[in-house]
Design an enzyme around this catalytic site. Sequence first.
Site, PDB file in Angstrom:
ATOM      1  CB  ALA A 252      -1.002   0.033   1.147  1.00  0.00           C
ATOM      2  CB  ALA A 253       4.411   2.107  -0.613  1.00  0.00           C
ATOM      3  N   GLY A 254       2.236   2.655  -2.681  1.00  0.00           N
ATOM      4  CA  GLY A 254       1.733   3.386  -3.852  1.00  0.00           C
ATOM      5  C   GLY A 254       0.318   3.908  -3.612  1.00  0.00           C
ATOM      6  CG  ASP A 255      -2.896   1.229  -2.968  1.00  0.00           C
ATOM      7  OD1 ASP A 255      -2.854   1.439  -4.198  1.00  0.00           O
ATOM      8  OD2 ASP A 255      -3.090   0.099  -2.478  1.00  0.00           O
TER       9      ASP A 255
HETATM   10  P1  ADP Z   1       4.029   0.743  -5.592  1.00  0.00           P
HETATM   11  O1  ADP Z   1       3.805   0.428  -4.151  1.00  0.00           O
HETATM   12  O2  ADP Z   1       2.773   1.097  -6.314  1.00  0.00           O
HETATM   13  O3  ADP Z   1       4.888  -0.240  -6.327  1.00  0.00           O
HETATM   14  P2  ADP Z   1       6.368   2.447  -5.280  1.00  0.00           P
HETATM   15  O4  ADP Z   1       7.101   1.261  -4.758  1.00  0.00           O
HETATM   16  O5  ADP Z   1       6.948   3.144  -6.454  1.00  0.00           O
HETATM   17  O6  ADP Z   1       4.840   2.132  -5.614  1.00  0.00           O
HETATM   18  O7  ADP Z   1       6.233   3.484  -4.064  1.00  0.00           O
HETATM   19  C1  ADP Z   1       5.318   4.567  -4.078  1.00  0.00           C
HETATM   20  C2  ADP Z   1       5.828   5.660  -3.175  1.00  0.00           C
HETATM   21  O8  ADP Z   1       5.968   5.128  -1.839  1.00  0.00           O
HETATM   22  C3  ADP Z   1       7.211   6.199  -3.528  1.00  0.00           C
HETATM   23  O9  ADP Z   1       7.146   7.212  -4.515  1.00  0.00           O
HETATM   24  C4  ADP Z   1       7.659   6.731  -2.168  1.00  0.00           C
HETATM   25  O10 ADP Z   1       7.017   7.957  -1.864  1.00  0.00           O
HETATM   26  C5  ADP Z   1       7.096   5.691  -1.201  1.00  0.00           C
HETATM   27  N1  ADP Z   1       8.048   4.585  -0.904  1.00  0.00           N
HETATM   28  C6  ADP Z   1       8.050   3.340  -1.435  1.00  0.00           C
HETATM   29  N2  ADP Z   1       9.056   2.592  -0.916  1.00  0.00           N
HETATM   30  C7  ADP Z   1       9.705   3.388  -0.040  1.00  0.00           C
HETATM   31  C8  ADP Z   1      10.838   3.219   0.846  1.00  0.00           C
HETATM   32  N3  ADP Z   1      11.506   2.047   0.909  1.00  0.00           N
HETATM   33  N4  ADP Z   1      11.222   4.271   1.614  1.00  0.00           N
HETATM   34  C9  ADP Z   1      10.544   5.454   1.570  1.00  0.00           C
HETATM   35  N5  ADP Z   1       9.480   5.673   0.776  1.00  0.00           N
HETATM   36  C10 ADP Z   1       9.055   4.669  -0.026  1.00  0.00           C
END
Ligand code: ADP
Length: 306
Positions: A252-255
């Site tokens: 859910a980072a992207g969400d």
């Molecule tokens: P998804 O979860 O959709 O694959 P990402 O991995 O590109 O998307 O992450 C989306 C956003 O979450 C990033 O642009 C950043 O803001 C944050 N994020 C993801 N992973 C990390 C991390 N390891 N440390 C800090 N922020 C992170």
Amino acid sequence: MKKSGKLTVLGSINADHILNLMQFPRPGETVTGSKYQVAFGGKGANQAVAAGRSGADIAFVACVGDDDIGRRIRQQLATDRIDITSVDVVADQSTGVALIFVNGAGENCIAIHAGANASLTPDRVRQHQQSIAESDALLMQLESPLESVLTAAKIARQHQTRVILNPAPAVALSDELLGLVDMITPNETEAEILTGVHVDSDEAAARAAGVLHEKGIDSVLITLGSRGVWLSEQGKGQRIAGFRVEAVDTIAAGDTFNGALIAALLEGQAMDRAVHFAHAAAAISVTRHGAQPSVPWRSEIDRFLQ
Ligand code: ADP
């Protein structure tokens, strides 16, 4: 009539069954997990919750099954500041399910059953079109039937509602749909599926963004995990770095990024400030386990940014 700053999210709702284990089971093997939890997820719901907790005025168009977990999810969405009038309870359907294994390295492996999410048909979208029409923005993902996403985008276009598409999970999309999108937020894998460009550098991200601009999309944000995001608008591209945190679970980072980004844009923040805000929200979420339990509230994001 438009309601200033209003957001409609259209998308999926799932019950996430998350099992932590040392190694993924191989075919025929049984392994014992170390921790099990049921958390509320689904890309649509996660993004709706992230927008709601970030302070957006938000309505959600979605479906749950006629079951106990569906009713509990609906109630939880309401406590997350979301208007659930358009979250339908579908008779004779089960709520969507995601079965998630997380291994010792923090990698995940996910199988999904759409359940009631498959009942979010174009007809049902049309029944809820007033919410889209009176919103400033419509945020969607791809865990709903593609023809319904297209129907909603067409309704939005007719009513000058901005269309934001988080094209996840990764599938190839028609030029017709992409031509209706104002802002797109793929991760690296999704950007590659949509453009054929392998996004392994800022230069490659710029090329992928160029392909998406050519399809008629004004704002392209390619999320790059811990490296932040590639933002491309009006012929100019730049990488905006995220925050360094100790990541324990990137579910859910992207969400969280998407929901927080739109909330900030709708309250009038400039794009680079809104990306900064969304990075903070997503950074907090990766320091916590699960999907919706990891999504921060506005007060937590503001404190993180102080
Ligand atoms: P998804 O979860 O959709 O694959 P990402 O991995 O590109 O998307 O992450 C989306 C956003 O979450 C990033 O642009 C950043 O803001 C944050 N994020 C993801 N992973 C990390 C991390 N390891 N440390 C800090 N922020 C992170």
